[in-house]
Design an enzyme around this catalytic site. Structure first.
Site, PDB file in Angstrom:
ATOM      1  N   CYS A   2       0.872  -1.170   0.000  1.00  0.00           N
ATOM      2  CA  CYS A   2       0.000   0.000   0.000  1.00  0.00           C
ATOM      3  C   CYS A   2       0.907   1.217   0.000  1.00  0.00           C
ATOM      4  O   CYS A   2       1.595   1.485   0.989  1.00  0.00           O
ATOM      5  CB  CYS A   2      -0.909  -0.007   1.221  1.00  0.00           C
ATOM      6  SG  CYS A   2      -1.957   1.469   1.366  1.00  0.00           S
ATOM      7  N   GLU A 105      -3.537   1.580  -6.137  1.00  0.00           N
ATOM      8  CA  GLU A 105      -2.582   0.617  -6.695  1.00  0.00           C
ATOM      9  C   GLU A 105      -2.418   0.919  -8.176  1.00  0.00           C
ATOM     10  O   GLU A 105      -3.311   1.526  -8.793  1.00  0.00           O
ATOM     11  CB  GLU A 105      -3.040  -0.821  -6.488  1.00  0.00           C
ATOM     12  CG  GLU A 105      -3.009  -1.317  -5.048  1.00  0.00           C
ATOM     13  CD  GLU A 105      -1.593  -1.437  -4.475  1.00  0.00           C
ATOM     14  OE1 GLU A 105      -0.616  -1.182  -5.216  1.00  0.00           O
ATOM     15  OE2 GLU A 105      -1.475  -1.770  -3.291  1.00  0.00           O
TER      16      GLU A 105
END
Length: 225
Positions: A2, A105
């Site tokens: 992340c 992402e």
């Protein structure tokens, strides 16, 4: 992993989702990046109430010689938390919730990377599982508080984008995760699994989010594929 996340929700919604006694004084964040300050929620001094504070994203262990190590510790793998020197004591004593309403992402597309904003389908606030630390460059210095976001294997919805994902703790796990009396890792580790308690929305967004200096609504504008 992340590497960016968002917290755009209204303060009242954040307070309700995280069980805070009052609405926090926060402004919307559209592109939270490593080394920046972000909100974390911890147990209060009485162990029962919760408090929201700002901390630097990128955990600096208390034994670190210099703060640069934090850049390498923005994430912590759930599978090895109890073994790694940087995380094992924090797992027992310094767990936190990291409020968010989405994370970013990227998928390679030729020479470029296309960012995707991953949220709950209803766009509500949730909490990443996190750990925090307090570090002093010298004994007389003010402490630097920092945090890391725990990751696990990606669930089926996200696997086409990345092999890893942050741990999204379900609301029923928040109390146990924050409980300062709970120092047994074996009790809390079972919560660190891929998100399966709510559906995810995966939306391509503007490449403006690729630049960490950009932090505005335009970062999350839908991108036509």
């Amino acid at each position: 992993m992340c590497g960016r996340f968002t917290l755009t929700a209204a303060p009242d919604a954040i307070a309700v989702a995280l069980g805070l006694p009052a609405s926090p004084s926060l402004h919307p964040r559209y592109n939270i990046a490593p080394t920046q300050a972000a909100a974390i929620v911890r147990a209060g001094a009485d162990g029962a109430t919760r408090r929201l504070d700002l901390a630097q994203w990128g955990l600096i262990p208390s034994w670190a010689k210099e703060p640069g190590i934090g850049v390498r510790l923005i994430n912590a793998r759930a599978e090895t938390l109890a073994e790694k020197p940087a995380f094992r004591k924090a797992l027992r004593e310094r767990r936190c919730l990291v409020p968010a309403d989405g994370f970013i992402e990227w998928v390679p597309q030729g020479r470029l990377k296309q960012p995707y904003w991953i949220t709950l389908q209803d766009r509500t606030v949730f909490a990443f599982a996190g750990l925090w630390e307090s570090w002093k460059p010298t004994p007389d210095s003010a402490p630097v508080e920092s945090f890391t976001i725990i990751t696990t294997d990606a669930n089926e919805a996200l696997r086409k984008i990345h092999t890893r994902m942050p741990v999204l703790l379900p609301p029923e796990a928040h109390h146990a995760w924050l409980d300062p009396q709970q120092r047994d890792p074996e009790v809390v580790l079972p919560w660190l699994t891929p998100c399966a308690w709510a559906g995810l929305s995966i939306q391509p967004v503007s490449r403006r989010v690729n630049n960490a200096r950009n932090d505005d609504r335009e970062c999350l504008e839908p991108s036509v594929q």
